[in-house]
Design an enzyme around this catalytic site. Structure first.
Site, short mmCIF file in Angstrom:
data_model
loop_
_atom_site.label_atom_id
_atom_site.label_comp_id
_atom_site.label_asym_id
_atom_site.label_seq_id
_atom_site.Cartn_x
_atom_site.Cartn_y
_atom_site.Cartn_z
N PHE A 192 -74.26 54.07 -53.15
CA PHE A 192 -75.65 53.60 -53.06
C PHE A 192 -76.61 54.77 -52.85
O PHE A 192 -77.77 54.72 -53.27
CB PHE A 192 -75.81 52.57 -51.93
CG PHE A 192 -77.16 51.91 -51.92
CD1 PHE A 192 -78.16 52.36 -51.07
CD2 PHE A 192 -77.45 50.87 -52.80
CE1 PHE A 192 -79.41 51.76 -51.07
CE2 PHE A 192 -78.69 50.26 -52.79
CZ PHE A 192 -79.67 50.70 -51.93
N GLU A 193 -76.15 55.84 -52.23
CA GLU A 193 -76.99 57.02 -51.94
C GLU A 193 -77.03 58.03 -53.10
O GLU A 193 -77.76 59.03 -53.05
CB GLU A 193 -76.48 57.74 -50.69
CG GLU A 193 -76.82 57.04 -49.38
CD GLU A 193 -75.98 55.81 -49.14
OE1 GLU A 193 -74.77 55.81 -49.46
OE2 GLU A 193 -76.54 54.82 -48.65
N GLU A 214 -64.14 41.76 -50.55
CA GLU A 214 -64.11 40.29 -50.42
C GLU A 214 -65.47 39.67 -50.69
O GLU A 214 -65.57 38.47 -50.91
CB GLU A 214 -63.66 39.92 -49.00
CG GLU A 214 -62.22 40.29 -48.68
CD GLU A 214 -61.88 39.94 -47.24
OE1 GLU A 214 -60.70 40.07 -46.87
OE2 GLU A 214 -62.80 39.51 -46.49
N THR A 215 -66.54 40.47 -50.61
CA THR A 215 -67.90 39.90 -50.67
C THR A 215 -68.65 40.40 -51.89
O THR A 215 -68.14 41.19 -52.68
CB THR A 215 -68.69 40.29 -49.41
OG1 THR A 215 -69.01 41.69 -49.49
CG2 THR A 215 -67.90 40.00 -48.15
N HIS A 222 -71.01 42.44 -51.87
CA HIS A 222 -71.59 43.78 -51.62
C HIS A 222 -71.39 44.68 -52.84
O HIS A 222 -72.27 45.45 -53.21
CB HIS A 222 -70.92 44.39 -50.38
CG HIS A 222 -71.66 45.56 -49.84
ND1 HIS A 222 -71.02 46.68 -49.38
CD2 HIS A 222 -72.98 45.78 -49.69
CE1 HIS A 222 -71.92 47.55 -48.97
NE2 HIS A 222 -73.12 47.04 -49.13
N ARG A 254 -58.31 55.98 -63.86
CA ARG A 254 -59.48 56.61 -64.50
C ARG A 254 -59.95 57.87 -63.75
O ARG A 254 -61.00 58.41 -64.04
CB ARG A 254 -60.61 55.60 -64.60
CG ARG A 254 -60.29 54.45 -65.56
CD ARG A 254 -61.15 53.22 -65.31
NE ARG A 254 -60.92 52.16 -66.30
CZ ARG A 254 -59.89 51.31 -66.26
NH1 ARG A 254 -58.97 51.39 -65.27
NH2 ARG A 254 -59.74 50.39 -67.20
N1 LIG Z 1 -67.86 49.70 -50.61
C1 LIG Z 1 -68.22 50.90 -51.16
C2 LIG Z 1 -69.33 51.61 -50.73
N2 LIG Z 1 -70.10 51.13 -49.72
C3 LIG Z 1 -71.11 51.96 -49.06
C4 LIG Z 1 -72.44 52.04 -49.84
O1 LIG Z 1 -72.32 52.87 -50.99
C5 LIG Z 1 -73.53 52.64 -48.94
O2 LIG Z 1 -73.13 53.93 -48.53
C6 LIG Z 1 -73.79 51.78 -47.72
O3 LIG Z 1 -74.08 50.45 -48.15
C7 LIG Z 1 -74.95 52.31 -46.88
O4 LIG Z 1 -76.12 52.41 -47.66
N3 LIG Z 1 -69.66 52.78 -51.31
C8 LIG Z 1 -68.90 53.29 -52.34
O5 LIG Z 1 -69.22 54.38 -52.85
N4 LIG Z 1 -67.81 52.61 -52.78
C9 LIG Z 1 -67.44 51.42 -52.23
O6 LIG Z 1 -66.42 50.81 -52.66
C1 LIG Z 2 -67.86 47.44 -52.52
C2 LIG Z 2 -67.86 47.36 -51.05
O1 LIG Z 2 -68.86 47.55 -50.37
C3 LIG Z 2 -66.62 46.85 -50.43
O2 LIG Z 2 -65.74 47.90 -50.14
C4 LIG Z 2 -66.96 46.13 -49.14
O3 LIG Z 2 -65.88 45.29 -48.90
P1 LIG Z 2 -66.18 43.76 -48.49
O4 LIG Z 2 -66.95 43.14 -49.65
O5 LIG Z 2 -64.79 43.14 -48.33
O6 LIG Z 2 -66.97 43.80 -47.22
#
Ligand SMILES: Nc1c(NC[C@H](O)[C@H](O)[C@H](O)CO)[nH]c(=O)[nH]c1=O
Ligand SMILES: CC(=O)[C@@H](O)COP(=O)(O)O
Length: 161
Positions: A64-65, A92-93, A95, A134
């Protein structure tokens, strides 16, 4: 249809990259994956003539950053293109959906805001195995693909300027 190997490309289609300068922003989340992607990008850039001293590598906490990290490089350095390296793996969500949407829109906006290539080197996978495949596995390395894309876009801009 078989999934494309990300490291298989026509070498002759890649312009010489000598003198080009690149930034690489790497997400620390899933670093066993993103570190391999970043190394693939650096190796491919140098294979095509880029000096290691012309590659700036910076890290951010997560995918996200990546857009803001890329904007920092665009604002505070003199690179020709910026490669954004991340790996988002479905949990699981929902997100996952929001991170992927945010980095995709952010990267797209940066390309147009800065008139500079910001390359989407982000894996968005269902599971870790797809990511491993990948990041130097049986389907190549997305970092290689991102580096080739960056070189081609810089060459195109130089040609048209
Ligand atoms: N779940 C994953 C994340 N989560 C963190 C976000 O990218 C971000 O840093 C947070 O939400 C705070 O802003 N990041 C990944 O790169 N890969 C993931 O699977
Ligand atoms: C993609 C994500 O942020 C993931 O790793 C978070 O996991 P969850 O959706 O089970 O909280």
């Amino acid at each position: 249809m078989a999934t494309k190997n990300l490291s298989v490309y026509n070498l002759e289609s890649v312009p010489a990259a000598n003198g080009m300068k690149f930034g690489i922003v790497v997400a620390e989340w899933n670093y066993e994956i993103t570190g391999a992607l970043a190394q693939g990008a650096v190796d491919t850039l140098t294979k095509h003539g880029v000096d290691e001293e012309d590659i700036i590598v910076k890290h951010v906490p997560g995918t996200f950053e990546l857009p803001l990290g890329g904007q920092y490089l665009a604002e505070y350095s003199q690179v020709d293109a910026i490669i954004l390296i991340g790996c988002v793996i479905q949990g699981e969500t929902r997100h996952f959906d929001f991170i992927c949407a945010g980095v995709t829109q952010g990267a797209t906006d940066l390309n147009l805001k800065y008139n500079k290539p910001f390359i989407f080197g982000v894996l968005t996978t269902d599971n870790e195995q797809q990511a491993m495949d990948r990041a130097g596995g049986k389907l190549g390395n997305k970092g290689d693909e991102a580096a080739v894309t960056a070189i081609k876009m810089v060459a195109l801009q130089k040609e048209l300027k």
